[in-house]
Design a protein around this motif. Structure first.
Motif, PDB file in Angstrom:
ATOM      1  N   ILE A   1      35.597  -8.100 -39.671  1.00 14.60           N
ATOM      2  CA  ILE A   1      36.886  -8.055 -38.982  1.00 14.60           C
ATOM      3  C   ILE A   1      37.202  -6.625 -38.572  1.00 14.60           C
ATOM      4  CG2 ILE A   1      39.349  -8.601 -39.076  1.00 14.60           C
ATOM      5  CD1 ILE A   1      38.816 -10.554 -41.311  1.00 14.60           C
ATOM      6  N   LEU A   2      37.624  -6.471 -37.335  1.00 12.79           N
ATOM      7  CA  LEU A   2      38.134  -5.201 -36.838  1.00 12.79           C
ATOM      8  C   LEU A   2      39.659  -5.331 -36.765  1.00 12.79           C
ATOM      9  CD1 LEU A   2      36.564  -3.106 -34.008  1.00 12.79           C
ATOM     10  CD2 LEU A   2      39.035  -3.304 -34.211  1.00 12.79           C
ATOM     11  N   ILE A   3      40.369  -4.425 -37.435  1.00 11.25           N
ATOM     12  CA  ILE A   3      41.815  -4.573 -37.593  1.00 11.25           C
ATOM     13  C   ILE A   3      42.572  -3.356 -37.069  1.00 11.25           C
ATOM     14  CG2 ILE A   3      43.675  -4.982 -39.256  1.00 11.25           C
ATOM     15  CD1 ILE A   3      41.620  -6.112 -41.180  1.00 11.25           C
TER      16      ILE A   3
ATOM     17  N   ALA B   1      33.787   1.698 -32.824  1.00  7.24           N
ATOM     18  CA  ALA B   1      34.300   0.761 -33.824  1.00  7.24           C
ATOM     19  C   ALA B   1      33.382  -0.451 -33.961  1.00  7.24           C
ATOM     20  CB  ALA B   1      35.714   0.318 -33.447  1.00  7.24           C
ATOM     21  N   ALA B   2      32.928  -0.986 -32.828  1.00  4.13           N
ATOM     22  CA  ALA B   2      32.057  -2.160 -32.854  1.00  4.13           C
ATOM     23  C   ALA B   2      30.714  -1.835 -33.499  1.00  4.13           C
ATOM     24  CB  ALA B   2      31.855  -2.684 -31.435  1.00  4.13           C
ATOM     25  N   GLU B   3      30.174  -0.665 -33.200  1.00  6.04           N
ATOM     26  CA  GLU B   3      28.896  -0.261 -33.808  1.00  6.04           C
ATOM     27  C   GLU B   3      29.038  -0.119 -35.316  1.00  6.04           C
ATOM     28  OE1 GLU B   3      26.700   2.240 -30.200  1.00  6.04           O
ATOM     29  OE2 GLU B   3      27.983   3.303 -31.644  1.00  6.04           O
ATOM     30  N   ARG B   4      30.147   0.457 -35.766  1.00  9.37           N
ATOM     31  CA  ARG B   4      30.377   0.597 -37.203  1.00  9.37           C
ATOM     32  C   ARG B   4      30.438  -0.771 -37.881  1.00  9.37           C
ATOM     33  NH1 ARG B   4      33.302   5.443 -39.094  1.00  9.37           N
ATOM     34  NH2 ARG B   4      33.038   7.097 -37.565  1.00  9.37           N
ATOM     35  N   LEU B   5      31.139  -1.711 -37.242  1.00 10.87           N
ATOM     36  CA  LEU B   5      31.260  -3.042 -37.829  1.00 10.87           C
ATOM     37  C   LEU B   5      29.898  -3.732 -37.868  1.00 10.87           C
ATOM     38  CD1 LEU B   5      33.384  -4.947 -39.024  1.00 10.87           C
ATOM     39  CD2 LEU B   5      33.588  -6.020 -36.772  1.00 10.87           C
ATOM     40  N   LEU B   6      29.124  -3.603 -36.799  1.00 13.46           N
ATOM     41  CA  LEU B   6      27.807  -4.245 -36.756  1.00 13.46           C
ATOM     42  C   LEU B   6      26.871  -3.639 -37.800  1.00 13.46           C
ATOM     43  CD1 LEU B   6      26.296  -6.463 -35.263  1.00 13.46           C
ATOM     44  CD2 LEU B   6      25.501  -4.740 -33.618  1.00 13.46           C
TER      45      LEU B   6
ATOM     46  N   TYR C   1      42.581  -3.109 -23.406  1.00 14.60           N
ATOM     47  CA  TYR C   1      41.350  -2.423 -23.003  1.00 14.60           C
ATOM     48  C   TYR C   1      40.320  -2.424 -24.137  1.00 14.60           C
ATOM     49  CZ  TYR C   1      43.712  -0.513 -18.846  1.00 14.60           C
ATOM     50  OH  TYR C   1      44.365  -0.366 -17.645  1.00 14.60           O
ATOM     51  N   ILE C   2      40.795  -2.183 -25.355  1.00 16.81           N
ATOM     52  CA  ILE C   2      39.896  -2.149 -26.515  1.00 16.81           C
ATOM     53  C   ILE C   2      39.268  -3.520 -26.740  1.00 16.81           C
ATOM     54  CG2 ILE C   2      39.838  -1.980 -29.032  1.00 16.81           C
ATOM     55  CD1 ILE C   2      39.794   0.735 -27.802  1.00 16.81           C
ATOM     56  N   ILE C   3      40.075  -4.569 -26.683  1.00 11.19           N
ATOM     57  CA  ILE C   3      39.568  -5.931 -26.898  1.00 11.19           C
ATOM     58  C   ILE C   3      38.476  -6.253 -25.887  1.00 11.19           C
ATOM     59  CG2 ILE C   3      40.144  -8.387 -26.770  1.00 11.19           C
ATOM     60  CD1 ILE C   3      42.938  -7.593 -27.842  1.00 11.19           C
ATOM     61  N   ARG C   4      38.725  -5.909 -24.631  1.00 10.74           N
ATOM     62  CA  ARG C   4      37.735  -6.207 -23.580  1.00 10.74           C
ATOM     63  C   ARG C   4      36.419  -5.481 -23.855  1.00 10.74           C
ATOM     64  NH1 ARG C   4      36.734  -7.895 -18.232  1.00 10.74           N
ATOM     65  NH2 ARG C   4      34.466  -7.836 -18.179  1.00 10.74           N
ATOM     66  N   ALA C   5      36.500  -4.217 -24.229  1.00  8.26           N
ATOM     67  CA  ALA C   5      35.288  -3.441 -24.492  1.00  8.26           C
ATOM     68  C   ALA C   5      34.553  -3.951 -25.728  1.00  8.26           C
ATOM     69  CB  ALA C   5      35.646  -1.965 -24.653  1.00  8.26           C
ATOM     70  N   ILE C   6      35.296  -4.365 -26.749  1.00  4.93           N
ATOM     71  CA  ILE C   6      34.685  -4.917 -27.963  1.00  4.93           C
ATOM     72  C   ILE C   6      33.978  -6.238 -27.644  1.00  4.93           C
ATOM     73  CG2 ILE C   6      35.225  -6.013 -30.180  1.00  4.93           C
ATOM     74  CD1 ILE C   6      37.381  -3.830 -30.523  1.00  4.93           C
TER      75      ILE C   6
ATOM     76  N   MET D   1      41.041   0.167 -36.425  1.00  7.56           N
ATOM     77  CA  MET D   1      41.117   0.759 -35.091  1.00  7.56           C
ATOM     78  C   MET D   1      42.537   1.258 -34.841  1.00  7.56           C
ATOM     79  SD  MET D   1      40.228   1.549 -31.996  1.00  7.56           S
ATOM     80  CE  MET D   1      38.593   0.902 -31.708  1.00  7.56           C
ATOM     81  N   ASP D   2      42.648   2.464 -34.273  1.00  7.58           N
ATOM     82  CA  ASP D   2      43.913   3.030 -33.800  1.00  7.58           C
ATOM     83  C   ASP D   2      44.803   3.563 -34.918  1.00  7.58           C
ATOM     84  OD1 ASP D   2      45.897   3.624 -31.763  1.00  7.58           O
ATOM     85  OD2 ASP D   2      47.023   1.902 -32.508  1.00  7.58           O
TER      86      ASP D   2
END
Length: 338
Positions: free
Chosen positions: A122-124, A302-307, A79-84, A147-148
């Motif tokens: 990278i999101l890990i 998580a994606a916003e933080r990485l961006l 689910y996380i991968i799809r949303a990212i 993440m997680d």
């Protein structure tokens, strides 16, 4: 065949190269609808393919991020991968997904490969077994988000569940339904993987808050292949548990398989709650009570933080290093009132 260039598109559409470039980079602020339509039609007519390598060199970005998942078999991870992927697609980035299988050495190889490919960040989902590598990335100021799972002393941006609360919600529900002998089963905590450790601690604290003693024999942390044996040991106790908290979705599947194979009925023989919502929970018989994680919200954060790191934006003062999201109880029939 001649390679079609941005200059060819500009000439054919009778606009400047900079206008075509603005269109390709989705900067439409000062572009009329007529111009946008003309460029779009020209690109289709000429079958123009943007040169991603040239774009990367010009903007010093590969517009690619890596996602290293500890174990892709977890429903939560999927689910996380799809949303990212949805988030980064909207921002014109691509993602490369790698599955570490909870093996630190495999995780190390993937991280090194992604950095060699010059991904922008990278999101890990960290295995916890590569502290030197995580520290090196932080020292290099390389964009990275956990993440997680977290490793608190590293000070790396992390998005995760309030695992203590997740366990407490489950224990409270068991107690509310009259169960006092409550067990918890999780996968291995050999590398102190934070969600598992925290959920066990949350379970302990919740029992004590209800004035109950913690029976260490009711706490099982084993590899997936050993879950069936661990469950058998639980039910061979002189006083077996009345309820089981499955620490994640993989454990829940093993618990349900064990119950079926051993002709044990839920909740008549033993009540069950699982942490992590699963697709079959609502139509399994009986339907399974679960503790759900807000996957879309967590993935977006998580994606916003990485961006933000990739774009070198100033960090908002109110943004904590570790952001925990509250879980939600989804009540069903596997923990019915006795």
């Amino acid at each position: 065949m001649k390679n079609i260039t941005i200059a060819d598109v500009a000439k054919h559409a009778n606009v400047s190269k900079s206008t075509v470039s603005q269109y390709l980079n989705k900067r439409y602020d000062y572009m009329s609808e007529k111009t946008r339509k003309k460029i779009e039609e020209t690109i289709k007519e000429l079958n123009y393919q943007p040169n991603s390598v040239a774009r990367s060199l010009k903007q010093k970005s590969t517009f690619t991020v890596g996602v290293v998942v500890a174990n892709i078999l977890h429903t939560f991870s999927t689910y996380i991968i799809r949303a990212i992927e949805d988030f980064f697609h909207e921002h014109d980035f691509q993602i490369i997904v790698c599955n570490a299988d909870d093996e630190p050495e495999k995780e190390r190889k993937y991280i090194e490969m992604l950095r060699a490919k010059q991904v922008d960040g990278i999101l890990i989902f960290p295995t916890g077994g590569n502290l030197d590598l995580y520290e090196q990335m932080k020292d290099d100021e390389f964009p990275i988000v956990f993440m997680d799972r977290t490793i608190e002393h590293l000070g790396i941006d992390t998005v995760m569940l309030d695992n203590h609360l997740a366990a407490r919600l489950a224990v409270d529900e068991f107690v509310r339904n009259g169960y006092s002998r409550i067990a918890i089963v999780t996968t291995s905590i050999i590398r102190n993987i934070s969600p598992r450790v925290e959920r066990i601690q949350g379970y302990r604290d919740a029992l004590r808050s209800h004035g109950m003693e913690v029976n260490e024999a009711y706490i099982k942390t084993v590899d997936v292949g050993q879950i069936s044996l661990a469950l058998a040991d639980l039910f061979q106790q002189t006083v077996p548990p009345q309820a089981i908290l499955a620490g994640n979705d993989i454990v829940l599947v093993e618990v349900l398989k064990f119950m079926k194979e051993n002709n044990k009925h839920i909740p008549k023989d033993v009540a069950v709650i699982g942490i992590d919502e699963v697709s079959f929970a609502s139509f399994y018989t009986p339907s399974i009570t679960t503790i759900a994680q807000p996957t879309k919200e967590m993935a977006k954060s998580a994606a916003e933080r990485l961006l933000q790191q990739i774009r070198k934006e100033e960090r908002p003062e109110e943004l904590p290093i570790i952001q925990r999201f509250a879980p939600a109880m989804i009540l069903r029939d596997s923990c019915a009132v006795k």
